[in-house]
Enzyme design. Structure first.
Site, PDB file in Angstrom:
ATOM      1  N   ASP A  81      -7.108   1.278   0.492  1.00 22.41           N
ATOM      2  CA  ASP A  81      -5.780   0.750   0.802  1.00 22.41           C
ATOM      3  C   ASP A  81      -5.441  -0.452  -0.081  1.00 22.41           C
ATOM      4  O   ASP A  81      -4.312  -0.589  -0.568  1.00 22.41           O
ATOM      5  CB  ASP A  81      -5.709   0.333   2.273  1.00 22.41           C
ATOM      6  CG  ASP A  81      -5.783   1.521   3.220  1.00 22.41           C
ATOM      7  OD1 ASP A  81      -5.612   2.661   2.743  1.00 22.41           O
ATOM      8  OD2 ASP A  81      -6.022   1.300   4.423  1.00 22.41           O
ATOM      9  N   GLU A 103      -4.470   0.619  -3.611  1.00 22.87           N
ATOM     10  CA  GLU A 103      -3.082   1.083  -3.671  1.00 22.87           C
ATOM     11  C   GLU A 103      -2.111  -0.092  -3.591  1.00 22.87           C
ATOM     12  O   GLU A 103      -1.076  -0.103  -4.283  1.00 22.87           O
ATOM     13  CB  GLU A 103      -2.815   2.057  -2.535  1.00 22.87           C
ATOM     14  CG  GLU A 103      -3.496   3.406  -2.710  1.00 22.87           C
ATOM     15  CD  GLU A 103      -3.224   4.363  -1.574  1.00 22.87           C
ATOM     16  OE1 GLU A 103      -3.243   5.584  -1.830  1.00 22.87           O
ATOM     17  OE2 GLU A 103      -2.998   3.896  -0.435  1.00 22.87           O
ATOM     18  N   ASP A 126       0.852   3.858  -3.113  1.00 24.14           N
ATOM     19  CA  ASP A 126       0.509   5.263  -2.898  1.00 24.14           C
ATOM     20  C   ASP A 126       1.513   6.176  -3.600  1.00 24.14           C
ATOM     21  O   ASP A 126       1.137   7.156  -4.261  1.00 24.14           O
ATOM     22  CB  ASP A 126       0.477   5.557  -1.399  1.00 24.14           C
ATOM     23  CG  ASP A 126       0.215   7.025  -1.102  1.00 24.14           C
ATOM     24  OD1 ASP A 126      -0.905   7.485  -1.372  1.00 24.14           O
ATOM     25  OD2 ASP A 126       1.132   7.702  -0.613  1.00 24.14           O
ATOM     26  N   GLU A 144       0.841  -1.204   0.000  1.00 27.19           N
ATOM     27  CA  GLU A 144       0.000   0.000   0.000  1.00 27.19           C
ATOM     28  C   GLU A 144       0.877   1.255   0.000  1.00 27.19           C
ATOM     29  O   GLU A 144       0.611   2.228  -0.741  1.00 27.19           O
ATOM     30  CB  GLU A 144      -0.901  -0.011   1.235  1.00 27.19           C
ATOM     31  CG  GLU A 144      -1.723   1.251   1.430  1.00 27.19           C
ATOM     32  CD  GLU A 144      -2.222   1.374   2.851  1.00 27.19           C
ATOM     33  OE1 GLU A 144      -2.519   2.517   3.255  1.00 27.19           O
ATOM     34  OE2 GLU A 144      -2.313   0.351   3.562  1.00 27.19           O
TER      35      GLU A 144
END
Length: 211
Positions: free
Chosen positions: A189, A192, A120, A116
Protein backbone atom coordinates in the site's frame (compact mmCIF):
# COMPACT_ATOMS: atom_id res chain seq x y z
CA UNK A 1 -27.59 22.04 34.25
CA UNK A 2 -28.25 25.39 35.91
CA UNK A 3 -27.98 27.32 32.66
CA UNK A 4 -30.09 24.88 30.69
CA UNK A 5 -32.91 24.41 33.22
CA UNK A 6 -36.28 25.91 32.29
CA UNK A 7 -37.24 27.54 35.58
CA UNK A 8 -40.77 28.80 36.11
CA UNK A 9 -41.22 32.42 37.03
CA UNK A 10 -42.98 31.42 40.25
CA UNK A 11 -39.88 29.47 41.31
CA UNK A 12 -37.67 32.54 41.33
CA UNK A 13 -37.49 35.37 43.84
CA UNK A 14 -34.74 37.79 44.71
CA UNK A 15 -33.38 38.24 48.18
CA UNK A 16 -34.02 41.97 48.73
CA UNK A 17 -33.77 42.35 44.92
CA UNK A 18 -30.00 41.87 45.14
CA UNK A 19 -27.98 40.00 42.44
CA UNK A 20 -28.04 36.95 44.73
CA UNK A 21 -30.87 34.66 43.62
CA UNK A 22 -32.69 32.44 46.10
CA UNK A 23 -34.65 29.51 44.66
CA UNK A 24 -37.86 28.78 46.51
CA UNK A 25 -41.08 26.98 45.82
CA UNK A 26 -43.24 30.05 46.31
CA UNK A 27 -45.49 32.32 44.32
CA UNK A 28 -44.16 35.47 45.99
CA UNK A 29 -42.20 37.45 43.42
CA UNK A 30 -42.10 40.82 41.76
CA UNK A 31 -41.60 41.71 38.10
CA UNK A 32 -38.32 43.43 38.91
CA UNK A 33 -36.95 40.43 40.73
CA UNK A 34 -38.10 38.10 37.98
CA UNK A 35 -36.25 40.22 35.46
CA UNK A 36 -33.15 40.10 37.62
CA UNK A 37 -33.44 36.31 37.79
CA UNK A 38 -33.73 36.03 34.01
CA UNK A 39 -30.65 38.18 33.60
CA UNK A 40 -28.77 35.95 36.03
CA UNK A 41 -29.77 32.82 34.12
CA UNK A 42 -28.74 34.40 30.80
CA UNK A 43 -25.41 35.44 32.30
CA UNK A 44 -24.70 31.92 33.53
CA UNK A 45 -25.75 30.41 30.18
CA UNK A 46 -23.45 32.81 28.31
CA UNK A 47 -20.61 32.02 30.71
CA UNK A 48 -21.00 28.25 30.26
CA UNK A 49 -21.24 28.57 26.49
CA UNK A 50 -18.10 30.73 26.50
CA UNK A 51 -16.18 28.05 28.40
CA UNK A 52 -17.32 25.38 25.92
CA UNK A 53 -16.35 27.48 22.88
CA UNK A 54 -12.94 28.20 24.42
CA UNK A 55 -12.34 24.48 24.99
CA UNK A 56 -13.25 23.67 21.37
CA UNK A 57 -11.02 26.45 20.01
CA UNK A 58 -8.13 25.33 22.23
CA UNK A 59 -8.47 21.74 21.00
CA UNK A 60 -8.56 22.92 17.39
CA UNK A 61 -5.46 25.07 17.82
CA UNK A 62 -3.68 22.17 19.50
CA UNK A 63 -4.33 20.02 16.44
CA UNK A 64 -3.19 22.75 14.08
CA UNK A 65 0.07 23.20 15.99
CA UNK A 66 0.95 19.50 15.64
CA UNK A 67 2.71 18.48 12.40
CA UNK A 68 0.24 16.44 10.40
CA UNK A 69 1.75 14.25 9.08
CA UNK A 70 4.91 14.51 11.20
CA UNK A 71 7.71 16.64 9.84
CA UNK A 72 10.56 14.24 9.08
CA UNK A 73 11.60 15.68 5.72
CA UNK A 74 15.32 15.53 6.54
CA UNK A 75 15.08 11.73 6.69
CA UNK A 76 13.83 11.42 3.12
CA UNK A 77 17.05 12.14 1.22
CA UNK A 78 18.18 8.48 0.97
CA UNK A 79 14.72 7.43 -0.16
CA UNK A 80 14.61 10.15 -2.80
CA UNK A 81 18.04 9.03 -4.00
CA UNK A 82 16.75 5.46 -4.36
CA UNK A 83 13.68 6.72 -6.24
CA UNK A 84 15.90 8.97 -8.34
CA UNK A 85 13.35 11.67 -7.75
CA UNK A 86 13.43 14.71 -5.45
CA UNK A 87 10.08 15.94 -4.25
CA UNK A 88 9.26 19.60 -4.56
CA UNK A 89 6.41 19.17 -2.07
CA UNK A 90 7.90 17.13 0.76
CA UNK A 91 4.52 17.01 2.52
CA UNK A 92 3.21 14.77 -0.25
CA UNK A 93 5.90 12.19 0.43
CA UNK A 94 5.33 12.47 4.17
CA UNK A 95 1.61 11.83 3.64
CA UNK A 96 2.37 8.85 1.39
CA UNK A 97 4.38 7.33 4.25
CA UNK A 98 1.78 7.99 6.97
CA UNK A 99 -0.38 5.01 7.85
CA UNK A 100 -3.94 5.56 9.04
CA UNK A 101 -3.03 4.06 12.45
CA UNK A 102 -0.66 6.98 13.11
CA UNK A 103 -3.25 9.49 11.92
CA UNK A 104 -5.95 8.01 14.16
CA UNK A 105 -3.74 8.01 17.24
CA UNK A 106 -2.59 11.59 16.68
CA UNK A 107 -5.84 13.25 15.64
CA UNK A 108 -4.61 13.83 12.10
CA UNK A 109 -6.95 13.72 9.11
CA UNK A 110 -4.26 13.02 6.50
CA UNK A 111 -2.82 9.60 5.74
CA UNK A 112 -1.81 7.60 2.69
CA UNK A 113 -5.03 5.83 1.72
CA UNK A 114 -6.10 8.41 -0.89
CA UNK A 115 -2.61 8.45 -2.40
CA UNK A 116 -2.67 4.65 -2.41
CA UNK A 117 -5.91 4.77 -4.42
CA UNK A 118 -4.34 7.16 -6.93
CA UNK A 119 -1.08 5.21 -7.13
CA UNK A 120 -2.93 1.99 -7.81
CA UNK A 121 -4.62 3.58 -10.83
CA UNK A 122 -1.36 5.16 -12.07
CA UNK A 123 0.45 1.83 -11.75
CA UNK A 124 -2.27 -0.07 -13.59
CA UNK A 125 -2.46 2.31 -16.55
CA UNK A 126 1.32 2.45 -17.05
CA UNK A 127 1.76 -1.31 -16.69
CA UNK A 128 -1.12 -1.84 -19.11
CA UNK A 129 0.41 0.53 -21.63
CA UNK A 130 3.80 -1.15 -21.32
CA UNK A 131 2.33 -4.60 -21.88
CA UNK A 132 0.29 -3.38 -24.83
CA UNK A 133 3.37 -1.94 -26.53
CA UNK A 134 5.76 -4.78 -25.65
CA UNK A 135 3.52 -7.70 -26.58
CA UNK A 136 1.61 -6.69 -29.73
CA UNK A 137 0.47 -10.26 -30.43
CA UNK A 138 -0.75 -11.01 -26.87
CA UNK A 139 -4.48 -11.30 -26.32
CA UNK A 140 -6.38 -9.49 -23.59
CA UNK A 141 -6.50 -12.47 -21.23
CA UNK A 142 -2.75 -13.00 -21.42
CA UNK A 143 -2.01 -9.33 -20.78
CA UNK A 144 -4.38 -9.33 -17.82
CA UNK A 145 -2.58 -12.29 -16.24
CA UNK A 146 0.81 -10.65 -16.80
CA UNK A 147 -0.39 -7.41 -15.25
CA UNK A 148 -1.78 -9.22 -12.23
CA UNK A 149 1.62 -10.77 -11.52
CA UNK A 150 3.43 -7.45 -11.94
CA UNK A 151 1.14 -5.47 -9.63
CA UNK A 152 0.55 -8.18 -7.03
CA UNK A 153 0.91 -7.45 -3.32
CA UNK A 154 3.98 -9.67 -3.12
CA UNK A 155 5.71 -7.86 -5.99
CA UNK A 156 4.92 -4.41 -4.63
CA UNK A 157 6.10 -5.41 -1.15
CA UNK A 158 9.34 -6.70 -2.67
CA UNK A 159 9.89 -3.35 -4.40
CA UNK A 160 9.12 -1.51 -1.15
CA UNK A 161 11.71 -3.59 0.72
CA UNK A 162 14.27 -2.78 -1.96
CA UNK A 163 13.66 0.91 -1.23
CA UNK A 164 13.76 0.29 2.55
CA UNK A 165 10.32 1.89 2.62
CA UNK A 166 9.38 0.36 5.95
CA UNK A 167 12.03 2.46 7.69
CA UNK A 168 10.29 5.69 6.70
CA UNK A 169 6.72 4.78 7.62
CA UNK A 170 4.79 6.69 10.28
CA UNK A 171 2.91 3.96 12.18
CA UNK A 172 0.65 3.93 15.21
CA UNK A 173 1.87 2.18 18.34
CA UNK A 174 -0.33 -0.87 17.81
CA UNK A 175 0.71 -1.31 14.18
CA UNK A 176 4.34 -0.84 15.15
CA UNK A 177 4.09 -3.48 17.87
CA UNK A 178 2.59 -5.96 15.39
CA UNK A 179 5.52 -5.64 13.00
CA UNK A 180 3.79 -3.35 10.52
CA UNK A 181 7.04 -2.20 8.96
CA UNK A 182 7.52 -5.67 7.51
CA UNK A 183 3.91 -6.53 6.72
CA UNK A 184 3.55 -7.17 2.94
CA UNK A 185 0.09 -5.61 2.63
CA UNK A 186 1.18 -2.44 4.40
CA UNK A 187 4.39 -2.16 2.35
CA UNK A 188 2.49 -2.72 -0.91
CA UNK A 189 0.00 0.00 0.00
CA UNK A 190 2.82 2.40 0.87
CA UNK A 191 4.52 1.66 -2.45
CA UNK A 192 1.36 2.60 -4.33
CA UNK A 193 0.97 5.73 -2.20
CA UNK A 194 4.53 6.85 -3.02
CA UNK A 195 3.82 6.35 -6.71
CA UNK A 196 0.66 8.45 -6.34
CA UNK A 197 2.70 11.16 -4.63
CA UNK A 198 5.29 11.15 -7.45
CA UNK A 199 2.47 11.48 -9.98
CA UNK A 200 1.01 14.52 -8.20
CA UNK A 201 4.38 16.15 -7.59
CA UNK A 202 6.16 15.42 -10.87
CA UNK A 203 3.47 14.51 -13.34
CA UNK A 204 2.85 11.73 -15.81
CA UNK A 205 6.41 11.38 -17.12
CA UNK A 206 8.06 11.01 -13.72
CA UNK A 207 5.48 8.45 -12.63
CA UNK A 208 5.96 6.51 -15.86
CA UNK A 209 9.72 6.50 -15.36
CA UNK A 210 9.34 5.17 -11.84
CA UNK A 211 7.02 2.39 -13.01
Amino acid sequence: QFAGHNFHQTDIISHECSPCIVWRNTRESTAACQDAARLAIDAVRTYVQGIFVSMVEEAAMSRLSMPCPPDRHADFAPLEASLQYTFRDKALLSTALTHSSWANENGCDRHNERLEFLGDAVLEVHISQGLYERFPAEREGGMTRLRSRLVSEAKLAELARGLNLGHYLHLGRGEEAQGGRERPALLADAMEAVLGAVYLDGGHDEAARLV
